[in-house]
Design a protein around this motif. Structure first.
Motif, short mmCIF file in Angstrom:
data_model
loop_
_atom_site.label_atom_id
_atom_site.label_comp_id
_atom_site.label_asym_id
_atom_site.label_seq_id
_atom_site.Cartn_x
_atom_site.Cartn_y
_atom_site.Cartn_z
N UNK A 151 0.87 -1.18 0.00
CA UNK A 151 0.00 0.00 0.00
C UNK A 151 0.90 1.23 0.00
N UNK A 152 1.00 1.89 -1.12
CA UNK A 152 1.82 3.08 -1.25
C UNK A 152 1.22 3.97 -2.33
N UNK A 153 1.64 5.23 -2.36
CA UNK A 153 1.06 6.15 -3.33
C UNK A 153 2.13 6.81 -4.21
N UNK A 154 3.40 6.58 -3.91
CA UNK A 154 4.49 7.22 -4.63
C UNK A 154 4.94 6.34 -5.79
N UNK A 155 4.93 6.90 -6.99
CA UNK A 155 5.34 6.16 -8.19
C UNK A 155 6.73 5.54 -8.01
N UNK A 156 7.67 6.30 -7.47
CA UNK A 156 9.04 5.81 -7.33
C UNK A 156 9.11 4.62 -6.38
N UNK A 182 -0.13 16.05 -24.48
CA UNK A 182 -1.01 16.36 -25.61
C UNK A 182 -2.09 17.35 -25.23
N UNK A 183 -2.37 17.45 -23.93
CA UNK A 183 -3.38 18.39 -23.45
C UNK A 183 -2.72 19.64 -22.86
N UNK A 184 -1.45 19.90 -23.21
CA UNK A 184 -0.72 21.05 -22.68
C UNK A 184 -1.45 22.34 -23.02
N UNK A 185 -1.24 23.34 -22.20
CA UNK A 185 -1.93 24.63 -22.29
C UNK A 185 -3.34 24.57 -21.73
N UNK A 186 -3.70 23.44 -21.12
CA UNK A 186 -5.01 23.32 -20.51
C UNK A 186 -4.86 22.94 -19.04
N UNK A 187 -5.90 23.26 -18.26
CA UNK A 187 -5.94 22.83 -16.87
C UNK A 187 -6.78 21.56 -16.79
N UNK A 188 -6.22 20.49 -16.27
CA UNK A 188 -6.94 19.23 -16.17
C UNK A 188 -7.23 18.88 -14.73
N UNK A 189 -8.33 18.19 -14.50
CA UNK A 189 -8.69 17.77 -13.15
C UNK A 189 -8.98 16.27 -13.17
N UNK A 190 -8.31 15.53 -12.28
CA UNK A 190 -8.52 14.09 -12.18
C UNK A 190 -9.45 13.83 -11.00
N UNK A 191 -10.66 13.39 -11.29
CA UNK A 191 -11.65 13.15 -10.24
C UNK A 191 -11.86 11.64 -10.09
N UNK A 192 -11.28 11.06 -9.06
CA UNK A 192 -11.41 9.64 -8.78
C UNK A 192 -11.55 9.45 -7.27
N UNK A 193 -12.12 8.33 -6.84
CA UNK A 193 -12.19 8.06 -5.40
C UNK A 193 -10.78 7.95 -4.81
N UNK A 194 -10.68 8.08 -3.50
CA UNK A 194 -9.39 7.94 -2.84
C UNK A 194 -8.82 6.56 -3.08
N UNK A 195 -7.49 6.47 -3.15
CA UNK A 195 -6.74 5.25 -3.41
C UNK A 195 -6.98 4.71 -4.82
N UNK A 196 -7.26 5.62 -5.75
CA UNK A 196 -7.46 5.19 -7.14
C UNK A 196 -6.29 5.58 -8.05
N UNK A 197 -5.23 6.13 -7.47
CA UNK A 197 -4.03 6.37 -8.25
C UNK A 197 -3.76 7.81 -8.67
N UNK A 225 -0.11 8.92 -10.23
CA UNK A 225 0.05 9.50 -11.57
C UNK A 225 0.76 10.85 -11.51
N UNK A 226 0.45 11.65 -10.49
CA UNK A 226 1.10 12.96 -10.39
C UNK A 226 2.59 12.82 -10.10
N UNK A 227 2.97 11.88 -9.22
CA UNK A 227 4.40 11.70 -8.96
C UNK A 227 5.10 11.10 -10.19
N UNK A 228 4.37 10.32 -10.98
CA UNK A 228 4.94 9.80 -12.22
C UNK A 228 5.18 10.94 -13.21
N UNK A 229 4.24 11.85 -13.35
CA UNK A 229 4.42 13.02 -14.21
C UNK A 229 5.60 13.86 -13.73
#
Length: 281
Positions: free
Chosen positions: A26-31, A52-67, A71-75
């Motif tokens: 159980x961890x949340x850090x990509x590394x 590919x969606x650069x220049x835009x503001x994106x929002x990731x809406x998922x339940x907790x513990x869904x990654x 994904x943000x630490x991977x980016x």
């Protein structure tokens, strides 16, 4: 085999992800996940989708513990030109491939080089590298990235809430100032001016953090001005940056559930609105 066929052989047909590993953690850090041999889902293609969606503001809406944080630490670890020591501190030096070292000894490498090699190992053989090698080469570790977490932006009162918002921005500002001063780069007078202004904000926060919650209310504009100064500093010194906001919903949930007066809730919502407008403009 072509790179596309090679990647397809490791994943369900048509899926943008790939599953590997057998351990459970159980961890949340990509590394931490990618560096430990545990069961993982290769989501590296999110980096190209993000670009590919650069220049835009994106929002990731998922339940907790869904990654979302994964994904943000991977980016962050893919795009960021900074070493990102803190995200790699749990990864042992042994992950570094001997072929990467040549005649060097890993113990003799400086920290920035170790971090770069570890990040190369984390993405080695990923779907992103396999399917889009040109994109990978062009964008890997090339950009300034502001990664801010709002997970601690809570509070029992409006004043305490504002102080914790200031703390999140101050922590990020201190990271960038540390990077700036440690690089000893050739600075212009404008760069030095921005750095000095940002340092004054950080110094001021040190005194604010010891004040009472009631006194924190008067610093509602402070957090906005501090982020604007940070943004100007990074843009001037390093160029256009990528902004990643983790746990962005925490302050909104805090305000919604808080046992505050209607006036304090309205004030907090106004501060958040202005802060996000400043961040995302």
């Amino acid at each position: 085999r072509t790179p596309e066929k090679l990647a397809d052989s490791y994943r369900p047909s048509g899926s943008p992800t790939r599953v590997s590993g057998t351990k459970v953690v159980a961890d949340i850090n990509f590394a931490n996940i990618d560096g430990s041999g545990v069961c993982k889902v290769d989501k590296s293609l999110v980096c190209k989708g993000f670009w590919d969606a650069v220049n835009k503001a994106g929002r990731i809406c998922l339940p907790r513990r869904s990654g979302k944080t994964y994904n943000l630490t991977q980016l962050l670890l893919f795009f960021s030109q900074s070493p990102e020591y803190s995200k790699l501190k749990e990864i042992p030096d042994s992950i570094i491939d001997r072929d990467q070292l040549g005649s060097s000894d890993v113990a003799q490498l400086d920290m920035a080089t170790k971090c770069r090699l570890k990040r190369e190992c984390l993405f080695e053989g990923s779907l992103l590298q396999t399917m889009h090698p040109e994109f990978f080469k062009e964008h890997f570790m090339r950009y300034p990235v502001l990664h801010i977490s709002l997970s601690e932006c809570k509070g029992e009162s409006l004043g305490n809430f504002i102080i914790n918002l200031c703390g999140a921005v101050a922590s990020l500002s201190e990271q960038w100032l540390k990077t700036y001063y440690s690089n000893n780069c050739q600075s212009t007078n404008v760069d030095i001016n921005y750095a000095d202004r940002l340092k004054r904000f950080c110094d001021k926060y040190e005194s604010i953090s010891y004040e009472s919650a009631n006194d924190g209310v008067k610093y509602s504009n402070f957090v906005l001005r501090m982020f604007k100064t940070l943004s100007d500093f990074v843009s001037d010194v390093y160029g256009r940056y990528i902004l990643l906001i983790d746990e962005y919903d925490i302050p909104f949930i805090t305000v919604q559930l808080a046992n505050w007066s209607p006036e304090d809730k309205q004030a907090a919502q106004g501060i958040l609105k202005l802060l996000f407008q400043t961040m995302l403009k």
